[in-house]
Design an enzyme around this catalytic site. Structure first.
Site, PDB file in Angstrom:
ATOM      1  N   ASN A 103       0.842  -1.199   0.000  1.00  0.00           N
ATOM      2  CA  ASN A 103       0.000   0.000   0.000  1.00  0.00           C
ATOM      3  C   ASN A 103       0.882   1.255   0.000  1.00  0.00           C
ATOM      4  O   ASN A 103       0.585   2.236  -0.694  1.00  0.00           O
ATOM      5  CB  ASN A 103      -0.905  -0.015   1.239  1.00  0.00           C
ATOM      6  CG  ASN A 103      -2.119   0.881   1.060  1.00  0.00           C
ATOM      7  OD1 ASN A 103      -2.639   1.014  -0.037  1.00  0.00           O
ATOM      8  ND2 ASN A 103      -2.572   1.483   2.146  1.00  0.00           N
ATOM      9  N   GLU A 154      -6.870  -5.050   6.179  1.00  0.00           N
ATOM     10  CA  GLU A 154      -6.636  -6.078   5.166  1.00  0.00           C
ATOM     11  C   GLU A 154      -7.001  -7.473   5.649  1.00  0.00           C
ATOM     12  O   GLU A 154      -6.636  -8.475   5.028  1.00  0.00           O
ATOM     13  CB  GLU A 154      -5.158  -6.063   4.746  1.00  0.00           C
ATOM     14  CG  GLU A 154      -4.193  -6.537   5.818  1.00  0.00           C
ATOM     15  CD  GLU A 154      -3.781  -5.443   6.790  1.00  0.00           C
ATOM     16  OE1 GLU A 154      -2.778  -5.603   7.480  1.00  0.00           O
ATOM     17  OE2 GLU A 154      -4.489  -4.397   6.848  1.00  0.00           O
TER      18      GLU A 154
END
Length: 502
Positions: A376, A412
């Site tokens: 990310n 996540e």
């Protein structure tokens, strides 16, 4: 929606569905219609009872008046018959004889003169004159009845012309001391008496009065019907009952006009029987007006209730759609389309209790994207979101049963709840998801997942946090073992109280 403190479950408020509203409205309409119908039936029966009571009173009043006048006139006939046997009756002058034989009854309005006929039917004495004209009544029914029957008593003839007027003749036998037939004393009641009597009454439309003789012959009717006078209805069942029963009522078509009527009679045992009747149309006239008014009001109320129900049902349906959409939004993760954490907690509570009751295994997969924070930070949040969406699609493709629950647990991390699934089967589902993610990711993103698997048959001594802790432990073991793998661990069983004490 509110949450219970004990279980952490969302408790939905009670909602009125459109189908329930329509069912309640229709049930209410049917209930009120049944009540209204019952009331109308009671009102109808009440009209019948009131009409029957009114006709009974009418028949009783008219019958009492007729019986009283006939009884008074019969007393005069008895007096004449008794005085004719006095030895001196033929020795006194005619004026004195009239004073002895006749009272004022023979001069009353609508009553004919009293006449005395000898044993051969010739007129001997007339209360109307001292010198009566010759008259022979030997061929009349009243004379022959008394001549042939000593026990005839008071005889009432059929309506016929008598002394120039239509009347009924009342007569009695004159018997000599030795029982021989000595003649007949006769008088008459004109039909004008009955017409005057009926004229004093205010009769509602449809009400009729019929006076019968004991043989079933019609003496007079009201309204007056000249064609009906003298007709014999003894064979009509209702007339037969009226002549034989003291009182009663019946319903049948009128013998004279074929109109359905309510018939009521009072039979006091006299020579005449009074039958009062009223057409059923007249009986129900007021009731029909009330029924029409109440029916119109009920119909208007039903139309209003149905219209209001339709509008309310439409609003409820629209509201239900909006609430359903809001509920989906409130329980769905907006990025991945999977269930959110709150919905997952609610579902696992429900499935834990269900599995506990049924004693079937409940499996849980805890899934985490490997190296997601690094990915990310390197590729940006949008690329990270695409990875999460891809993992969610792989999970959704692998979990298709109706009772399964796939949710984004946070960041996540994902969770998959598999009811009635043993540990081996749960591990197979986990491997399927991991392989699909690997196939989807390829070499472009180099994305993988780690999966912790746990399955247990719930007991009363444990709760679902035990299963959650075991799956979390398996997930950390998978990550510690190098990631991109599925690891399963057994769920620890609760220890007996004695072991804990030791």
């Amino acid at each position: 929606m509110r949450w219970t403190r004990r279980t952490g479950r969302a408790k939905l408020p009670w909602r009125l569905s459109a189908r329930t509203l329509v069912t309640c409205s229709i049930s209410t309409i049917i209930g009120f219609s049944a009540i209204c119908a019952s009331v109308m039936i009671d009102l109808r029966r009440g009209e019948e009872v009131r009409a029957r009571q009114a006709l009974e009173n009418l028949a009783a009043g008219i019958g009492a008046d007729i019986s009283r006048n006939i009884e008074l006139y019969d007393l005069s006939l008895r007096a004449v018959a008794g005085n004719m046997l006095l030895p001196e009756i033929n020795e006194v002058s005619k004026p004195i004889r009239h004073l002895i034989l006749f009272d004022r009854a023979s001069t009353a309005k609508n009553f004919g003169a009293i006449q005395v006929f000898d044993a051969k039917g010739r007129l001997a004495i007339d209360s109307a004159t001292l010198d009566p004209l010759p008259d022979d009544r030997s061929d009349t029914a009243f004379f022959q009845v008394h001549r042939d029957r000593a026990d005839a008593g008071l005889y009432v003839s059929r309506p016929a012309e008598h002394q120039g007027r239509t009347a009924i003749v009342l007569s009695r036998r004159i018997s000599a001391p030795d029982g021989r037939f000595a003649g007949v004393v006769a008088g008459s009641i004109r039909l004008s008496y009955f017409r005057d009597l009926f004229g004093q009454l205010s009769l509602a439309p449809g009400i009729g009065i019929t006076v019968f003789g004991r043989d079933g012959t019609i003496i007079v009717t009201a309204p007056f019907d000249q064609a009906a006078i003298g007709r014999n209805l003894a064979r009509v069942p209702d007339v037969t009952r009226a002549l034989s029963e003291p009182s009663g009522w019946s319903s049948s078509s009128g013998a004279l006009d074929d109109v359905p009527r309510l018939l009521v009679w009072r039979n006091a045992g006299g020579p005449l029987v009074v039958v009062a009747s009223r057409s059923w149309d007249g009986v129900y006239a007021v009731w029909r007006n009330e029924a029409a008014q109440i029916g119109a009001l009920m119909l208007a109320l039903i139309v209003f209730v149905l219209a209001a129900t339709q509008v309310a049902a439409r609003e409820i349906q629209l509201r239900a759609k909006v609430e359903s959409r809001l509920e989906r939004l409130a329980t769905t993760d907006p990025l991945t389309g999977l269930k959110n954490r709150r919905k997952f907690d609610e579902t696992i509570e429900i499935e834990w209790r269900r599995a506990q009751r049924a004693q079937v295994p409940l499996a849980l997969l805890m899934i985490d994207a490997d190296h997601f924070k690094c990915y990310n930070d390197t590729h940006g949040h949008q690329a990270g979101d695409q990875v999460l969406v891809g993992i969610a699609v792989c999970i959704s493709d692998s979990v298709r049963r109706a009772g399964d629950c796939a949710a984004r647990y946070g960041g996540e991390e994902f969770a998959v709840l598999l009811p009635a699934t043993a540990q081996a089967d749960a591990l197979h589902v986990a491997e399927t998801i991991r392989n699909k993610v690997a196939l989807w990711a390829g070499e472009a993103t180099n994305t993988s997942i780690s999966v912790g698997v746990a399955s247990v048959t719930p007991s009363r001594e444990t709760d679902w946090t035990t299963l959650m802790n075991a799956a979390d432990k398996a997930l950390y073991m998978a990550k510690a073992a190098g990631r991109n793998r599925c690891i399963t661990v057994p769920v620890p069983r609760p220890q007996p109280a004695a072991a804990l004490a030791a």
